[in-house]
Design a protein around this motif. Sequence first.
Motif, PDB file in Angstrom:
ATOM      1  N   LYS A  31       2.196 -18.311 -10.187  1.00 47.10           N
ATOM      2  CA  LYS A  31       1.933 -18.583  -8.766  1.00 47.10           C
ATOM      3  C   LYS A  31       2.931 -17.831  -7.878  1.00 47.10           C
ATOM      4  N   ASN A  32       4.219 -17.868  -8.267  1.00 46.24           N
ATOM      5  CA  ASN A  32       5.237 -17.162  -7.485  1.00 46.24           C
ATOM      6  C   ASN A  32       4.971 -15.661  -7.463  1.00 46.24           C
ATOM      7  N   GLU A  33       4.514 -15.118  -8.589  1.00 49.01           N
ATOM      8  CA  GLU A  33       4.224 -13.688  -8.659  1.00 49.01           C
ATOM      9  C   GLU A  33       3.048 -13.324  -7.759  1.00 49.01           C
ATOM     10  N   ALA A  34       2.040 -14.170  -7.739  1.00 53.39           N
ATOM     11  CA  ALA A  34       0.886 -13.910  -6.887  1.00 53.39           C
ATOM     12  C   ALA A  34       1.252 -14.010  -5.409  1.00 53.39           C
ATOM     13  N   GLN A  35       2.068 -15.015  -5.058  1.00 50.08           N
ATOM     14  CA  GLN A  35       2.479 -15.163  -3.661  1.00 50.08           C
ATOM     15  C   GLN A  35       3.363 -13.999  -3.219  1.00 50.08           C
ATOM     16  N   SER A  36       4.228 -13.519  -4.112  1.00 50.28           N
ATOM     17  CA  SER A  36       5.068 -12.363  -3.776  1.00 50.28           C
ATOM     18  C   SER A  36       4.211 -11.118  -3.553  1.00 50.28           C
ATOM     19  N   ALA A  37       3.196 -10.912  -4.408  1.00 51.10           N
ATOM     20  CA  ALA A  37       2.314  -9.760  -4.242  1.00 51.10           C
ATOM     21  C   ALA A  37       1.545  -9.846  -2.928  1.00 51.10           C
ATOM     22  N   LEU A  38       1.122 -11.045  -2.560  1.00 49.51           N
ATOM     23  CA  LEU A  38       0.419 -11.235  -1.291  1.00 49.51           C
ATOM     24  C   LEU A  38       1.327 -10.919  -0.105  1.00 49.51           C
ATOM     25  N   SER A  39       2.581 -11.394  -0.166  1.00 48.71           N
ATOM     26  CA  SER A  39       3.525 -11.153   0.929  1.00 48.71           C
ATOM     27  C   SER A  39       3.796  -9.663   1.097  1.00 48.71           C
ATOM     28  N   GLN A  40       3.988  -8.951  -0.027  1.00 52.90           N
ATOM     29  CA  GLN A  40       4.258  -7.520   0.051  1.00 52.90           C
ATOM     30  C   GLN A  40       3.047  -6.751   0.583  1.00 52.90           C
ATOM     31  N   PHE A  41       1.855  -7.188   0.193  1.00 54.10           N
ATOM     32  CA  PHE A  41       0.652  -6.528   0.715  1.00 54.10           C
ATOM     33  C   PHE A  41       0.518  -6.766   2.216  1.00 54.10           C
ATOM     34  N   ALA A  42       0.794  -8.010   2.670  1.00 51.63           N
ATOM     35  CA  ALA A  42       0.697  -8.311   4.092  1.00 51.63           C
ATOM     36  C   ALA A  42       1.686  -7.483   4.899  1.00 51.63           C
ATOM     37  N   ALA A  43       2.929  -7.345   4.386  1.00 57.84           N
ATOM     38  CA  ALA A  43       3.928  -6.543   5.105  1.00 57.84           C
ATOM     39  C   ALA A  43       3.512  -5.079   5.163  1.00 57.84           C
ATOM     40  N   ALA A  44       2.987  -4.560   4.049  1.00 57.84           N
ATOM     41  CA  ALA A  44       2.539  -3.160   4.033  1.00 57.84           C
ATOM     42  C   ALA A  44       1.360  -2.953   4.978  1.00 57.84           C
ATOM     43  N   LEU A  45       0.486  -3.933   5.057  1.00 52.92           N
ATOM     44  CA  LEU A  45      -0.664  -3.834   5.956  1.00 52.92           C
ATOM     45  C   LEU A  45      -0.210  -3.791   7.413  1.00 52.92           C
ATOM     46  N   LEU A  46       0.768  -4.631   7.776  1.00 53.30           N
ATOM     47  CA  LEU A  46       1.272  -4.637   9.152  1.00 53.30           C
ATOM     48  C   LEU A  46       1.947  -3.316   9.490  1.00 53.30           C
ATOM     49  N   ARG A  47       2.722  -2.772   8.547  1.00 51.40           N
ATOM     50  CA  ARG A  47       3.369  -1.486   8.805  1.00 51.40           C
ATOM     51  C   ARG A  47       2.336  -0.371   8.939  1.00 51.40           C
ATOM     52  N   THR A  48       1.265  -0.450   8.157  1.00 49.47           N
ATOM     53  CA  THR A  48       0.198   0.551   8.263  1.00 49.47           C
ATOM     54  C   THR A  48      -0.473   0.472   9.624  1.00 49.47           C
ATOM     55  N   MET A  49      -0.708  -0.753  10.099  1.00 50.02           N
ATOM     56  CA  MET A  49      -1.313  -0.943  11.415  1.00 50.02           C
ATOM     57  C   MET A  49      -0.411  -0.404  12.522  1.00 50.02           C
ATOM     58  N   ALA A  50       0.930  -0.432  12.268  1.00 49.40           N
ATOM     59  CA  ALA A  50       1.877   0.075  13.272  1.00 49.40           C
ATOM     60  C   ALA A  50       2.044   1.578  13.196  1.00 49.40           C
ATOM     61  N   GLY A  51       1.343   2.253  12.243  1.00 51.52           N
ATOM     62  CA  GLY A  51       1.383   3.702  12.166  1.00 51.52           C
ATOM     63  C   GLY A  51       2.261   4.268  11.076  1.00 51.52           C
ATOM     64  N   ASN A  52       2.664   3.462  10.079  1.00 46.95           N
ATOM     65  CA  ASN A  52       3.498   3.939   8.985  1.00 46.95           C
ATOM     66  C   ASN A  52       2.622   4.642   7.944  1.00 46.95           C
ATOM     67  N   ASP A  53       2.770   5.957   7.793  1.00 53.24           N
ATOM     68  CA  ASP A  53       1.942   6.723   6.858  1.00 53.24           C
ATOM     69  C   ASP A  53       2.306   6.444   5.401  1.00 53.24           C
ATOM     70  N   THR A  54       3.573   6.187   5.112  1.00 52.89           N
ATOM     71  CA  THR A  54       4.005   5.943   3.734  1.00 52.89           C
ATOM     72  C   THR A  54       3.358   4.691   3.176  1.00 52.89           C
ATOM     73  N   GLU A  55       3.366   3.636   3.954  1.00 50.14           N
ATOM     74  CA  GLU A  55       2.757   2.384   3.488  1.00 50.14           C
ATOM     75  C   GLU A  55       1.248   2.541   3.313  1.00 50.14           C
ATOM     76  N   ALA A  56       0.629   3.337   4.155  1.00 54.31           N
ATOM     77  CA  ALA A  56      -0.822   3.535   4.046  1.00 54.31           C
ATOM     78  C   ALA A  56      -1.192   4.193   2.723  1.00 54.31           C
ATOM     79  N   ALA A  57      -0.322   5.062   2.216  1.00 52.17           N
ATOM     80  CA  ALA A  57      -0.615   5.760   0.965  1.00 52.17           C
ATOM     81  C   ALA A  57      -0.597   4.821  -0.231  1.00 52.17           C
ATOM     82  N   TYR A  58       0.214   3.768  -0.177  1.00 54.40           N
ATOM     83  CA  TYR A  58       0.336   2.841  -1.305  1.00 54.40           C
ATOM     84  C   TYR A  58      -0.384   1.513  -1.069  1.00 54.40           C
ATOM     85  N   LEU A  59      -1.136   1.424   0.019  1.00 53.50           N
ATOM     86  CA  LEU A  59      -1.747   0.143   0.377  1.00 53.50           C
ATOM     87  C   LEU A  59      -2.771  -0.311  -0.664  1.00 53.50           C
TER      88      LEU A  59
END
Length: 254
Positions: A31-59
């Motif tokens: 459960k902790n591993e799944a929640q951590s993966a969700l949190s990291q995906f959410a942070a990467a998604l927000l950075r992608t929305m803000a225009g971060n090209d690096t995060e978009a490549a690994y999204l």
Amino acid sequence: MEDDDEDKPPSLRVVSDNPNARADRQIEWAKNEAQSALSQFAAALLRTMAGNDTEAAYLIRRLALVVEAINKFEKQSDRGMSAAELQEAFRLPQAEMDYSADDDWRQRRWLREHGMDVIVKGALRLAAHKVLGEDPAFGGMHSTRVIEQGIETLEELKRPSPPPKPRPRPTKKGLAASWDDVDLGPPETSKRRLEERLAAAIDASHRRGANRSTGFSHADLKELRKAIKAKDDKRVAELTAKIGQPKFDDPSQR
């Protein structure tokens, strides 16, 4: 041989009180591993929305890790993740109010963190509508109000810091640190009280030994009274220092 077997202590076996303890730990880890993966995906998604090209490549890769972690959890627990567990993974941490009323630095730190948290929450609400290309209800009035509340909280940081509280002077019991610390009431009363105290100190020094003579005489007492009236602190200190000192012209002290 039978006697020897009876003397041997019984073999010890470790028996867990909860036979499912191992399985429960594995479920919790999944459960902790799944929640951590969700949190990291959410942070990467927000950075992608803000225009971060690096995060978009690994999204997409992060999204695959989320699916993999959720599948692992479902195999361990035989169920899917609940809404509360998903919300726990995405919920923003709350700024903790861990300060006392006298701790101005910690209070300002909490105000800054709390104000920023409130602003972010209001901004995320408006961002959700923007991603979908829709107009927020009531023109985004509720989200804007939340952002304004956060700004008002940050405005409190502009207030000047309170002056530091004066530290009490260290004094011994019954003994003042300096002449300024002596509280003897009104001027006339304080002079009489001080003279009475000095007279008592002289009498006590005489009583401490029949063969011992003090270096503080009645003439010195008169001089001390004059010095007190004249507020001559230096002369007062010189005279009071003679109390209890032996006379150098006393043969018994030679």
